[in-house]
Scaffold this motif. Structure first.
Motif, PDB file in Angstrom:
ATOM      1  N   ALA A 114      40.855  41.688  48.388  1.00 25.93           N
ATOM      2  CA  ALA A 114      40.551  41.045  47.034  1.00 25.93           C
ATOM      3  C   ALA A 114      41.729  40.125  46.255  1.00 25.93           C
ATOM      4  O   ALA A 114      41.450  39.107  45.447  1.00 25.93           O
ATOM      5  CB  ALA A 114      39.565  41.781  46.120  1.00 25.93           C
ATOM      6  N   ALA A 115      42.774  40.799  46.448  1.00 27.83           N
ATOM      7  CA  ALA A 115      44.120  40.458  45.805  1.00 27.83           C
ATOM      8  C   ALA A 115      44.681  39.379  46.440  1.00 27.83           C
ATOM      9  O   ALA A 115      45.601  38.944  45.750  1.00 27.83           O
ATOM     10  CB  ALA A 115      44.943  41.680  45.621  1.00 27.83           C
ATOM     11  N   GLY A 116      44.002  38.852  47.634  1.00 31.31           N
ATOM     12  CA  GLY A 116      44.674  37.829  48.204  1.00 31.31           C
ATOM     13  C   GLY A 116      45.497  37.757  49.706  1.00 31.31           C
ATOM     14  O   GLY A 116      46.239  37.147  49.862  1.00 31.31           O
ATOM     15  N   THR A 117      45.513  39.171  49.851  1.00 31.91           N
ATOM     16  CA  THR A 117      46.450  39.359  51.069  1.00 31.91           C
ATOM     17  C   THR A 117      45.955  39.083  52.386  1.00 31.91           C
ATOM     18  O   THR A 117      44.732  38.830  52.354  1.00 31.91           O
ATOM     19  CB  THR A 117      46.840  41.162  51.095  1.00 31.91           C
ATOM     20  N   GLY A 118      46.786  38.923  53.376  1.00 34.99           N
ATOM     21  CA  GLY A 118      46.365  38.544  54.717  1.00 34.99           C
ATOM     22  C   GLY A 118      45.540  39.876  55.344  1.00 34.99           C
ATOM     23  O   GLY A 118      45.647  41.104  54.952  1.00 34.99           O
ATOM     24  N   PRO A 119      44.977  39.605  56.692  1.00 38.67           N
ATOM     25  CA  PRO A 119      44.313  40.775  57.298  1.00 38.67           C
ATOM     26  C   PRO A 119      45.324  42.104  57.689  1.00 38.67           C
ATOM     27  O   PRO A 119      44.953  43.130  57.341  1.00 38.67           O
ATOM     28  CB  PRO A 119      43.599  40.172  58.598  1.00 38.67           C
ATOM     29  N   ALA A 120      46.571  41.536  57.917  1.00 41.24           N
ATOM     30  CA  ALA A 120      47.430  42.773  58.590  1.00 41.24           C
ATOM     31  C   ALA A 120      47.845  43.592  57.425  1.00 41.24           C
ATOM     32  O   ALA A 120      47.860  44.708  57.340  1.00 41.24           O
ATOM     33  CB  ALA A 120      48.599  41.979  59.365  1.00 41.24           C
ATOM     34  N   VAL A 121      47.881  42.938  56.023  1.00 36.61           N
ATOM     35  CA  VAL A 121      48.664  43.625  54.890  1.00 36.61           C
ATOM     36  C   VAL A 121      47.454  44.607  54.368  1.00 36.61           C
ATOM     37  O   VAL A 121      47.494  45.480  53.895  1.00 36.61           O
ATOM     38  CB  VAL A 121      49.193  42.835  54.118  1.00 36.61           C
ATOM     39  N   ALA A 122      46.369  43.727  54.547  1.00 39.57           N
ATOM     40  CA  ALA A 122      45.077  44.599  54.088  1.00 39.57           C
ATOM     41  C   ALA A 122      44.756  46.163  54.897  1.00 39.57           C
ATOM     42  O   ALA A 122      44.451  46.937  54.523  1.00 39.57           O
ATOM     43  CB  ALA A 122      43.808  43.783  54.105  1.00 39.57           C
ATOM     44  N   ILE A 123      44.956  45.691  56.073  1.00 40.40           N
ATOM     45  CA  ILE A 123      44.849  46.987  56.966  1.00 40.40           C
ATOM     46  C   ILE A 123      45.717  47.877  56.600  1.00 40.40           C
ATOM     47  O   ILE A 123      45.522  49.252  56.571  1.00 40.40           O
ATOM     48  CB  ILE A 123      44.786  46.446  58.577  1.00 40.40           C
ATOM     49  N   PHE A 124      47.094  47.478  56.672  1.00 41.76           N
ATOM     50  CA  PHE A 124      48.050  48.462  56.276  1.00 41.76           C
ATOM     51  C   PHE A 124      47.773  49.280  54.944  1.00 41.76           C
ATOM     52  O   PHE A 124      48.112  50.652  54.777  1.00 41.76           O
ATOM     53  CB  PHE A 124      49.526  47.793  56.336  1.00 41.76           C
ATOM     54  N   LEU A 125      47.495  48.470  54.020  1.00 47.68           N
ATOM     55  CA  LEU A 125      47.364  49.212  52.713  1.00 47.68           C
ATOM     56  C   LEU A 125      46.341  49.913  52.675  1.00 47.68           C
ATOM     57  O   LEU A 125      45.852  51.022  51.949  1.00 47.68           O
ATOM     58  CB  LEU A 125      47.146  48.193  51.512  1.00 47.68           C
ATOM     59  N   GLY A 126      44.964  49.572  53.379  1.00 44.34           N
ATOM     60  CA  GLY A 126      43.871  50.632  53.714  1.00 44.34           C
ATOM     61  C   GLY A 126      44.330  51.959  54.066  1.00 44.34           C
ATOM     62  O   GLY A 126      43.997  52.879  53.779  1.00 44.34           O
ATOM     63  N   VAL A 127      45.214  51.772  55.248  1.00 50.62           N
ATOM     64  CA  VAL A 127      45.843  53.061  55.934  1.00 50.62           C
ATOM     65  C   VAL A 127      46.534  54.037  54.802  1.00 50.62           C
ATOM     66  O   VAL A 127      46.701  55.112  54.803  1.00 50.62           O
ATOM     67  CB  VAL A 127      46.372  52.700  56.868  1.00 50.62           C
ATOM     68  N   ALA A 128      47.280  53.053  53.917  1.00 48.53           N
ATOM     69  CA  ALA A 128      48.159  53.825  52.803  1.00 48.53           C
ATOM     70  C   ALA A 128      47.457  54.541  51.967  1.00 48.53           C
ATOM     71  O   ALA A 128      47.693  55.628  51.683  1.00 48.53           O
ATOM     72  CB  ALA A 128      49.160  52.883  52.352  1.00 48.53           C
ATOM     73  N   THR A 129      46.246  53.775  51.590  1.00 48.29           N
ATOM     74  CA  THR A 129      45.476  54.308  50.653  1.00 48.29           C
ATOM     75  C   THR A 129      44.681  55.721  51.042  1.00 48.29           C
ATOM     76  O   THR A 129      44.913  56.759  50.266  1.00 48.29           O
ATOM     77  CB  THR A 129      44.397  53.293  50.117  1.00 48.29           C
ATOM     78  N   ALA A 130      44.579  55.721  52.250  1.00 49.71           N
ATOM     79  CA  ALA A 130      43.670  57.051  52.864  1.00 49.71           C
ATOM     80  C   ALA A 130      44.854  58.013  53.222  1.00 49.71           C
ATOM     81  O   ALA A 130      44.232  59.254  53.232  1.00 49.71           O
ATOM     82  CB  ALA A 130      42.914  56.657  54.037  1.00 49.71           C
ATOM     83  N   THR A 131      46.150  57.702  53.456  1.00 52.47           N
ATOM     84  CA  THR A 131      46.848  58.796  54.108  1.00 52.47           C
ATOM     85  C   THR A 131      48.271  59.197  53.070  1.00 52.47           C
ATOM     86  O   THR A 131      48.815  60.272  53.364  1.00 52.47           O
ATOM     87  CB  THR A 131      47.320  58.567  55.332  1.00 52.47           C
ATOM     88  N   PHE A 132      48.655  58.276  52.306  1.00 49.58           N
ATOM     89  CA  PHE A 132      49.949  58.484  51.674  1.00 49.58           C
ATOM     90  C   PHE A 132      49.798  59.767  50.597  1.00 49.58           C
ATOM     91  O   PHE A 132      50.837  60.426  50.652  1.00 49.58           O
ATOM     92  CB  PHE A 132      50.283  57.122  50.904  1.00 49.58           C
ATOM     93  N   GLY A 133      48.751  60.008  49.998  1.00 54.22           N
ATOM     94  CA  GLY A 133      48.725  61.155  49.389  1.00 54.22           C
ATOM     95  C   GLY A 133      48.745  62.452  50.056  1.00 54.22           C
ATOM     96  O   GLY A 133      49.467  63.239  49.569  1.00 54.22           O
TER      97      GLY A 133
END
Length: 215
Positions: A114-133
Motif C-alpha cells: 500500500a505504501a508503493g513498494t515492490g513485491p520483493a520489498v513487501a515480502i521482506f517487510l512482511g517477514v520483518a514485521t512478523a519476526t523482528f520483535g
C-alpha cells in the motif's frame, strides 16, 4: 467485508498480546524485575511493526494508536504477577503465536504494498514485521536467536507474506489473498510444531589434502 476486517482486527490484537506474553516469559526465566518484563514484552509485541514503519518512512503505528503500546505494557505487567500461568500453557501459546506470526507477515506485506513498494520489498517487510520483535526479544534476553534455530519460524513468515504478495499480484480478491497467506503460514508453522520439521542444515565436508590440491 466488515466481518472479515473485524476478524482480522481481533487476530491482530490477539497476536500482539501473545507476542508480548512470550517476551515477558523470557524475562521471567531470566528473573528480571518488572521493568525488564515491560521492556521484553513491548519489544516483542511492537518491534517488527516499528521496523517496518521506519523503513517505509511512515508514522510508526503505535505513535498513531498508543493503545498498542499500552496493551504491551499492561500485558507485560500482568505476566510479572502471573508468569506461572502462561508458562504452564506454553504449547497453547505456541499455536497462538503461529497464528500471530502468519497474520503479522501478511499485514506487514499488505502495508508495504500500500505504501508503493515492490513485491520483493513487501515480502521482506512482511517477514520483518512478523519476526523482528522475536529477534529483539532474544537479543535483549540473551537467548538463542529464533532466526538461528533449526525450527521453522522465519520460513513460515516468508511463505505467508510470499503467498499474499503473489496472489495480490495475480489480481486475486483481497480476502482470498489474505486468507491464503494466513492459512499457508499457519499451516507450515503448525506442521513444524506438530512434526518437528526443520530445514536441512549445512554439513561441513573434509577439506582436500595438499596432494589432492596439487593434482
Amino acid at each position: 467485508m466488515p466481518a472479515f476486517d473485524t476478524a482480522l482486527a481481533v487476530l491482530d490484537w490477539l497476536g500482539l498480546v501473545v507476542f508480548a506474553v512470550t517476551g515477558a516469559l523470557v524475562a521471567s526465566r531470566k528473573e528480571m524485575d518488572i521493568v525488564g518484563f515491560v521492556l521484553l514484552g513491548t519489544a516483542t509485541g511492537i518491534g517488527g511493526g516499528t521496523l517496518r514503519d521506519l523503513v517505509l518512512d511512515v508514522p510508526v503505528f503505535w505513535t498513531v494508536e498508543p493503545a498498542y503500546l499500552t496493551t504491551c505494557v499492561a500485558v507485560s505487567c500482568l505476566v510479572f504477577f502471573t508468569a506461572h500461568i502462561p508458562q504452564s500453557r506454553w504449547v497453547l501459546l505456541l499455536w497462538f503465536d503461529a497464528a500471530g506470526l502468519a497474520l503479522f507477515a501478511v499485514a506487514g506485506a499488505e502495508k508495504a504494498l500500500a505504501a508503493g513498494t515492490g513485491p520483493a520489498v513487501a515480502i521482506f517487510l512482511g517477514v520483518a514485521t512478523a519476526t523482528f520483535g522475536g529477534i529483539l526479544r532474544d537479543i535483549i534476553g540473551a537467548e538463542p536467536s529464533i532466526a538461528l534455530r533449526r525450527e521453522i519460524y522465519v520460513t513460515a513468515a516468508l511463505l505467508a507474506a510470499g503467498s499474499y504478495v503473489a496472489l495480490d499480484a495475480a489480481g486475486a480478491p483481497r480476502e482470498v489473498a489474505i486468507g491464503t497467506g494466513l492459512a499457508a503460514g499457519f499451516a507450515l508453522r503448525g506442521a513444524a510444531l506438530g512434526f518437528g520439521w526443520s530445514l536441512p542444515r549445512y554439513r561441513p565436508r573434509p577439506g582436500r589434502t595438499p596432494d589432492e590440491i596439487g593434482r
